[in-house]
Design a protein around this motif. Structure first.
Motif, PDB file in Angstrom:
ATOM      1  N   CYS A   8       1.586   6.098  -4.169  1.00 56.14           N
ATOM      2  CA  CYS A   8       2.586   4.422  -4.032  1.00 56.14           C
ATOM      3  C   CYS A   8       2.399   3.584  -4.488  1.00 56.14           C
ATOM      4  CB  CYS A   8       2.157   4.058  -2.367  1.00 56.14           C
ATOM      5  SG  CYS A   8       3.384   5.190  -1.166  1.00 56.14           S
ATOM      6  N   SER A  13       3.922   6.053  -8.411  1.00 54.95           N
ATOM      7  CA  SER A  13       5.152   5.591  -7.450  1.00 54.95           C
ATOM      8  C   SER A  13       6.181   5.838  -8.829  1.00 54.95           C
ATOM      9  CB  SER A  13       5.191   4.493  -6.961  1.00 54.95           C
ATOM     10  OG  SER A  13       5.275   2.741  -7.667  1.00 54.95           O
ATOM     11  N   HIS A  38       2.052   0.264  -2.403  1.00 54.60           N
ATOM     12  CA  HIS A  38       2.865  -0.180  -1.702  1.00 54.60           C
ATOM     13  C   HIS A  38       4.229   0.610  -1.051  1.00 54.60           C
ATOM     14  CE1 HIS A  38       6.726  -2.673  -0.004  1.00 54.60           C
ATOM     15  NE2 HIS A  38       6.537  -3.806  -0.962  1.00 54.60           N
ATOM     16  N   PRO A  39       4.396   0.941   0.027  1.00 55.00           N
ATOM     17  CA  PRO A  39       5.829   2.315   0.044  1.00 55.00           C
ATOM     18  C   PRO A  39       6.870   2.157  -0.117  1.00 55.00           C
ATOM     19  CG  PRO A  39       4.537   1.412   2.189  1.00 55.00           C
ATOM     20  CD  PRO A  39       3.850   0.970   1.296  1.00 55.00           C
ATOM     21  N   GLY A  40       6.852   0.609  -0.193  1.00 55.99           N
ATOM     22  CA  GLY A  40       8.377  -0.419  -0.652  1.00 55.99           C
ATOM     23  C   GLY A  40       8.833   0.620  -1.924  1.00 55.99           C
ATOM     24  N   ASN A  41       7.811   0.373  -2.881  1.00 54.25           N
ATOM     25  CA  ASN A  41       7.890   1.603  -4.486  1.00 54.25           C
ATOM     26  C   ASN A  41       9.201   2.278  -4.577  1.00 54.25           C
ATOM     27  OD1 ASN A  41       6.202  -0.456  -5.231  1.00 54.25           O
ATOM     28  ND2 ASN A  41       4.031   0.614  -5.115  1.00 54.25           N
ATOM     29  N   SER A  43      11.469   3.717  -1.945  1.00 53.77           N
ATOM     30  CA  SER A  43      12.154   3.261  -0.890  1.00 53.77           C
ATOM     31  C   SER A  43      13.280   4.142  -0.685  1.00 53.77           C
ATOM     32  CB  SER A  43      12.771   1.778  -0.342  1.00 53.77           C
ATOM     33  OG  SER A  43      12.968   1.302  -2.050  1.00 53.77           O
ATOM     34  N   ASP A  46      14.017   7.548   0.268  1.00 55.97           N
ATOM     35  CA  ASP A  46      14.033   7.696   1.924  1.00 55.97           C
ATOM     36  C   ASP A  46      15.293   8.609   1.933  1.00 55.97           C
ATOM     37  OD1 ASP A  46      11.883   5.812   2.570  1.00 55.97           O
ATOM     38  OD2 ASP A  46      13.592   3.562   3.057  1.00 55.97           O
ATOM     39  N   TRP A 333      10.459  -8.112  -3.535  1.00 48.68           N
ATOM     40  CA  TRP A 333       9.444  -7.451  -3.923  1.00 48.68           C
ATOM     41  C   TRP A 333       8.074  -8.272  -3.637  1.00 48.68           C
ATOM     42  CZ3 TRP A 333       5.829  -6.332  -6.883  1.00 48.68           C
ATOM     43  CH2 TRP A 333       5.068  -5.302  -7.281  1.00 48.68           C
ATOM     44  N   TYR A 342       4.544  -7.131   3.137  1.00 44.11           N
ATOM     45  CA  TYR A 342       4.134  -5.221   3.796  1.00 44.11           C
ATOM     46  C   TYR A 342       2.414  -5.013   3.741  1.00 44.11           C
ATOM     47  CZ  TYR A 342       0.691  -4.191  -0.089  1.00 44.11           C
ATOM     48  OH  TYR A 342      -0.324  -3.966  -0.537  1.00 44.11           O
ATOM     49  N   TRP A 345       3.783  -4.954   7.781  1.00 47.55           N
ATOM     50  CA  TRP A 345       4.752  -3.843   7.832  1.00 47.55           C
ATOM     51  C   TRP A 345       3.346  -2.896   7.674  1.00 47.55           C
ATOM     52  CZ3 TRP A 345       6.012   0.648   5.570  1.00 47.55           C
ATOM     53  CH2 TRP A 345       7.118   1.197   6.349  1.00 47.55           C
ATOM     54  N   HIS A 349       3.685  -0.564  11.784  1.00 41.74           N
ATOM     55  CA  HIS A 349       4.568   0.774  11.438  1.00 41.74           C
ATOM     56  C   HIS A 349       3.313   1.646  11.968  1.00 41.74           C
ATOM     57  CE1 HIS A 349       7.767   3.357  10.140  1.00 41.74           C
ATOM     58  NE2 HIS A 349       6.631   4.268   9.764  1.00 41.74           N
TER      59      HIS A 349
END
Length: 362
Positions: A8, A13, A38-41, A43, A46, A333, A342, A345, A349
């Motif tokens: 991540c 990532s 960052h898990p959003g890296n 996304s 998903d 971001w 984040y 989050w 989460h």
């Protein structure tokens, strides 16, 4: 499938995204989600059945053993590390724990897994350790670039911790026969880099009209490597590298820190001019130099070029413009990582799931 640690983070990532753009071979990602993970890296993945995520520490030997037994990867790629020199100066123990002891515990788990494999699977397994050119120390202005034979002379707590991890990887190959590979790369840049590093920090501050800090005279020289080129190099080493070998990876783009900042400013002047005709370079501010700041790094990539046919494909000017444009187009971001939103989050989460995804899935 392959197991990636620290997937991540910035380079991890980028590697996973590039890997799954190039192959359908599944990826298991083990990441502790520290401040720079960052898990959003990821996304974009998903719902992708080829990708699975487990939250956990490479120093958790029992967890790593369970993941290895469950997923049976043909390769383990270790990106997990504390990487920021400034943070290592103010808090070196965290770097020793993650970069040295974490890598050692990971090696031990992979060694036990490897020993239990059938002979053909054991021969095919690879442990690839991603490291840095900073382990070699500092060069003079006219010195040749670092080769794989260069003596280790780390000068910061960060580089010392990475040097120690490199030595353990070497020792596990020499003592136990574990099929290891090590890469030592120059300074990376590109999308999704946490804005504590020079290039994303300067872009972020410039967009906000804040000072652009440069250590000392700004004439420290680094070899700049686009993260996409770096990931291609890692794939080449994994696919064709000789077990037990080290491969240096550079961008063939030596620039002083001051030149890098000016290139960013010039790009921003072109794509997002400041009001009133001001130039972004007016924001440059020289600050007190970092303690023990290495003067120059440079990479001789003859080995990876000659043996594996790899060379960088993204020139610095092209890469900087692409990087600036990515950050300008992804301000949400940037806001999420700089505000800590984040992190909130992540905590919400995973607390809602009763703690760690790794424990839930492993």
């Amino acid at each position: 499938m392959i197991l990636v640690t620290g997937g991540c983070g910035f380079i991890g990532s980028a590697f996973i995204l590039q890997w799954l753009q190039s192959t359908d071979e599944p990826v298991v990602n083990l990441d502790l989600l520290t401040y720079a993970g960052h898990p959003g890296n990821l996304s974009a993945l998903d719902g992708d059945a080829r990708y699975s995520f487990h939250r956990g520490d490479i120093g958790d030997s029992a967890l790593t053993a369970r993941l290895l037994a469950q997923h049976k990867p043909r390769a383990v790629l270790n990106f997990a590390a504390e990487t920021h020199v400034d943070r290592s100066i103010s808090g070196p123990l965290a770097f020793a724990e993650t970069n040295v002891m974490g890598t050692l515990r990971l090696l031990d788990a992979v060694l036990a897994y490897w020993k239990a494999l059938q002979p053909a699977d054991a021969a095919a397994l690879r442990f690839l350790h991603v490291s840095t050119d900073e382990v070699y120390g500092s060069l003079g202005p006219d010195d040749a670039g670092f080769t794989e034979e260069h003596r280790y002379e780390p000068n910061s707590p960060y580089s010392a911790s990475k040097a120690a991890s490199d030595h353990f990887v070497r020792a596990y190959r020499h003592t136990y026969g574990l099929p290891t590979l090590t890469t030592n790369c120059s300074n990376n840049y590109g999308p999704r880099q946490f804005p504590e590093k020079l290039i994303p920090l300067v872009i972020h501050n410039a967009v906000l009209g804040k000072p652009l800090p440069i250590y000392g005279d700004g004439l420290q020289v680094r070899d700049w490597l686009h993260v996409e080129d770096h990931c291609r190099a890692i794939r080449a080493v994994l696919e064709r590298g000789r077990p037990g070998e080290t491969y240096n990876v550079g961008g063939r783009s030596e620039r002083s820190n001051l030149a890098v900042v000016r290139a960013i400013c010039d790009t921003l002047d072109a794509v997002r001019p400041m009001p009133g005709g001001r130039r972004h370079s007016e924001l440059v501010t020289h600050v007190k130099d970092r303690p023990g700041h290495d003067r120059r790094y440079a990479i001789d990539d003859s080995k990876i070029a000659g043996e594996l046919g790899w060379q960088p494909t993204i020139g610095f000017e092209q890469g900087i413009r692409q990087t600036v444009e990515w950050y300008l187009a992804h301000q949400q971001w940037v806001e999420s990582v700089t505000s800590g939103a984040y992190r909130q989050w992540v905590d919400t989460h995973y607390n809602a799931q009763g703690g760690s995804v790794a424990r839930a899935e492993a």
